[in-house]
Design an enzyme around this catalytic site. Structure first.
Site, mmCIF file in Angstrom:
data_model
loop_
_atom_site.group_PDB
_atom_site.id
_atom_site.type_symbol
_atom_site.label_atom_id
_atom_site.label_comp_id
_atom_site.label_asym_id
_atom_site.label_seq_id
_atom_site.Cartn_x
_atom_site.Cartn_y
_atom_site.Cartn_z
ATOM 1 N N ASN A 12 -38.435 46.722 33.748
ATOM 2 C CA ASN A 12 -38.003 46.523 32.369
ATOM 3 C C ASN A 12 -38.564 47.644 31.505
ATOM 4 O OD1 ASN A 12 -38.089 45.710 29.570
ATOM 5 N ND2 ASN A 12 -37.544 43.628 30.242
ATOM 6 N N HIS A 15 -40.417 48.650 26.575
ATOM 7 C CA HIS A 15 -41.546 49.160 25.779
ATOM 8 C C HIS A 15 -41.729 50.661 25.847
ATOM 9 C CE1 HIS A 15 -42.079 45.195 24.423
ATOM 10 N NE2 HIS A 15 -42.094 44.751 25.661
ATOM 11 N N HIS A 48 -33.653 44.724 27.397
ATOM 12 C CA HIS A 48 -33.402 43.577 26.519
ATOM 13 C C HIS A 48 -32.940 44.097 25.164
ATOM 14 C CE1 HIS A 48 -35.268 39.695 24.593
ATOM 15 N NE2 HIS A 48 -33.987 39.805 24.363
ATOM 16 N N ARG A 50 -32.374 43.216 21.870
ATOM 17 C CA ARG A 50 -32.656 42.119 20.956
ATOM 18 C C ARG A 50 -31.779 42.206 19.713
ATOM 19 N NH1 ARG A 50 -37.153 38.923 20.765
ATOM 20 N NH2 ARG A 50 -38.493 38.924 22.621
ATOM 21 N N ARG A 54 -35.540 45.821 17.921
ATOM 22 C CA ARG A 54 -36.902 46.332 17.691
ATOM 23 C C ARG A 54 -37.281 47.400 18.721
ATOM 24 N NH1 ARG A 54 -40.291 40.895 19.049
ATOM 25 N NH2 ARG A 54 -38.720 40.050 17.639
ATOM 26 N N GLU A 75 -30.555 42.066 29.458
ATOM 27 C CA GLU A 75 -31.091 40.842 28.871
ATOM 28 C C GLU A 75 -30.575 40.695 27.452
ATOM 29 O OE1 GLU A 75 -35.300 40.868 29.114
ATOM 30 O OE2 GLU A 75 -35.323 40.001 31.105
ATOM 31 N N THR A 106 -40.721 37.013 24.306
ATOM 32 C CA THR A 106 -40.025 35.785 24.689
ATOM 33 C C THR A 106 -41.026 34.663 24.891
ATOM 34 O OG1 THR A 106 -38.346 37.123 25.756
ATOM 35 C CG2 THR A 106 -38.430 34.798 26.377
ATOM 36 N N GLU A 156 -33.835 33.125 36.514
ATOM 37 C CA GLU A 156 -35.084 33.873 36.493
ATOM 38 C C GLU A 156 -36.143 32.944 35.937
ATOM 39 O OE1 GLU A 156 -35.144 37.928 35.181
ATOM 40 O OE2 GLU A 156 -37.243 37.792 34.566
ATOM 41 N N HIS A 199 -41.976 37.869 33.575
ATOM 42 C CA HIS A 199 -42.693 37.799 32.289
ATOM 43 C C HIS A 199 -44.194 37.764 32.502
ATOM 44 C CE1 HIS A 199 -42.598 37.530 27.874
ATOM 45 N NE2 HIS A 199 -43.821 37.089 28.083
HETATM 46 C C1 DXP Z 1 -37.197 37.624 29.022
HETATM 47 C C2 DXP Z 1 -38.496 38.311 29.169
HETATM 48 O O1 DXP Z 1 -39.490 37.723 29.488
HETATM 49 C C3 DXP Z 1 -38.568 39.761 28.934
HETATM 50 O O2 DXP Z 1 -37.760 40.400 29.819
HETATM 51 C C4 DXP Z 1 -38.185 40.086 27.524
HETATM 52 O O3 DXP Z 1 -37.641 41.377 27.484
HETATM 53 C C5 DXP Z 1 -39.428 39.982 26.670
HETATM 54 O O4 DXP Z 1 -39.127 40.474 25.400
HETATM 55 P P1 DXP Z 1 -39.848 41.839 24.932
HETATM 56 O O5 DXP Z 1 -39.535 42.873 25.958
HETATM 57 O O6 DXP Z 1 -39.257 42.090 23.588
HETATM 58 O O7 DXP Z 1 -41.331 41.522 24.936
HETATM 59 N N1 LIG Z 2 -37.621 39.045 32.344
HETATM 60 C C1 LIG Z 2 -38.958 39.567 32.456
HETATM 61 C C2 LIG Z 2 -38.945 41.044 32.236
HETATM 62 O O1 LIG Z 2 -37.914 41.686 32.303
HETATM 63 C C3 LIG Z 2 -40.203 41.755 31.959
HETATM 64 O O2 LIG Z 2 -41.132 40.929 31.289
HETATM 65 P P1 LIG Z 2 -42.556 41.629 30.983
HETATM 66 O O3 LIG Z 2 -43.098 42.141 32.309
HETATM 67 O O4 LIG Z 2 -42.299 42.752 30.037
HETATM 68 O O5 LIG Z 2 -43.407 40.517 30.402
#
Ligand code: DXP
Ligand SMILES: NCC(=O)COP(=O)(O)O
Length: 257
Positions: A12, A15, A48, A50, A54, A75, A106, A156, A199
């Site tokens: 993911n 960030h 993701h 959003r 952000r 996402e 989340t 998930e 997560h």
């Molecule tokens: C659904 C999840 O747990 C994450 O993949 C999500 O992207 C968290 O949101 P942020 O990345 O904005 O923290």
């Molecule tokens: N769905 C979880 C994800 O994509 C990443 O979550 P995190 O490792 O950033 O908390």
């Protein structure tokens, strides 16, 4: 163990976009991070979009789909706006997540059981477009049953509560939460759902959850990007792949090279 199927790693990159947006420029580029993760062995990219944009922006999603030859796990909140974007983008998969503007990240799982009518229409539209549908849920029996009833391909399982208990040293609470994840994974697989988890996972947590036989994919972001600040994205993705492989019993010489 021989014959075990490797667990896929979805990276993911939200960030990386958080860091980019801090100065309003184009660096660091989330697409470059996705390509680096691919070179390090990532099996997929998660992003993701959003509602408040952000971090990941609409243009990031379009470029990830166009420029990164890995499955894109898009996402999104289950809103008409996001469904329309998904239908235009046609990612490999959409993961429907709960979203509240004021949340830092989340906070819980999607209430699939409470939103059956609305979600049913949206899941059907996404699947009709050839998009695999994943629901980000807590490992609860009613949510798993609702996901199956909705025709989702994947659930998930939200590992956030377990990771928080681990991090706080609340061993009994962590053990109880891991039991929920263990039972939830088995229940979801019994419903014919593909089982992912994510997560808050770090190296040790990813290794532990990868040992659950029903887990097919882990989606990991914040910890990886944080570690990459110190050790570089290539190194931390390779290390995470090795941790996951060790947990599943599929470690190879390539993983430890
Ligand atoms: C659904 C999840 O747990 C994450 O993949 C999500 O992207 C968290 O949101 P942020 O990345 O904005 O923290
Ligand atoms: N769905 C979880 C994800 O994509 C990443 O979550 P995190 O490792 O950033 O908390």
């Amino acid at each position: 163990m021989r014959g075990e199927r490797p667990v896929r790693l979805g990276v993911n990159i939200d960030h990386v976009a958080t860091l980019r947006n801090a100065r309003g420029g184009a660096h660091p580029d989330p697409v470059r991070a996705a390509l680096a993760a691919q070179a390090a062995g990532a099996d997929g990219i998660t992003a993701h979009l959003r509602e408040d944009r952000r971090h990941i922006r609409d243009s990031d999603i379009a470029r990830l789909k166009a420029e990164v030859p890995l499955p894109l796990n898009f996402e999104m909140a289950a809103t008409d706006e996001m469904v329309a974007i998904a239908l235009r983008t046609r990612p490999h998969a959409c993961c429907l997540v709960p979203e509240r503007r004021e949340e830092r990240t989340t906070e819980g799982g999607l209430d699939a059981a409470g939103l059956l009518a609305d979600l049913g229409r949206k899941v059907a539209a996404l699947k009709a477009a050839g998009i695999r549908v994943s629901l980000f849920i807590a490992p609860e029996a009613d949510q798993i049953a609702a996901a199956a009833a909705l025709g989702a391909d994947i659930v998930e399982l939200h590992t956030g509560a377990w990771c928080e208990h681990r991090g706080a040293g609340a061993d009994a609470a962590a053990e109880a939460e891991f039991k929920r994840l263990t039972d939830g994974a088995a229940r979801a697989a019994a419903h014919g759902l593909e089982v992912h988890a994510g997560h808050g996972l770090d190296f040790a947590a990813a290794e532990k959850v990868a040992a659950l036989p029903e887990i097919v994919e882990l989606n990991i972001g914040h910890f990886l990007i944080g570690e990459a600040v110190f050790d570089g994205l290539d190194s931390v993705v390779r290390r995470m792949r090795a941790c996951i492989a060790r947990g599943r019993g599929t470690l190879t010489l390539e993983d430890v090279a």
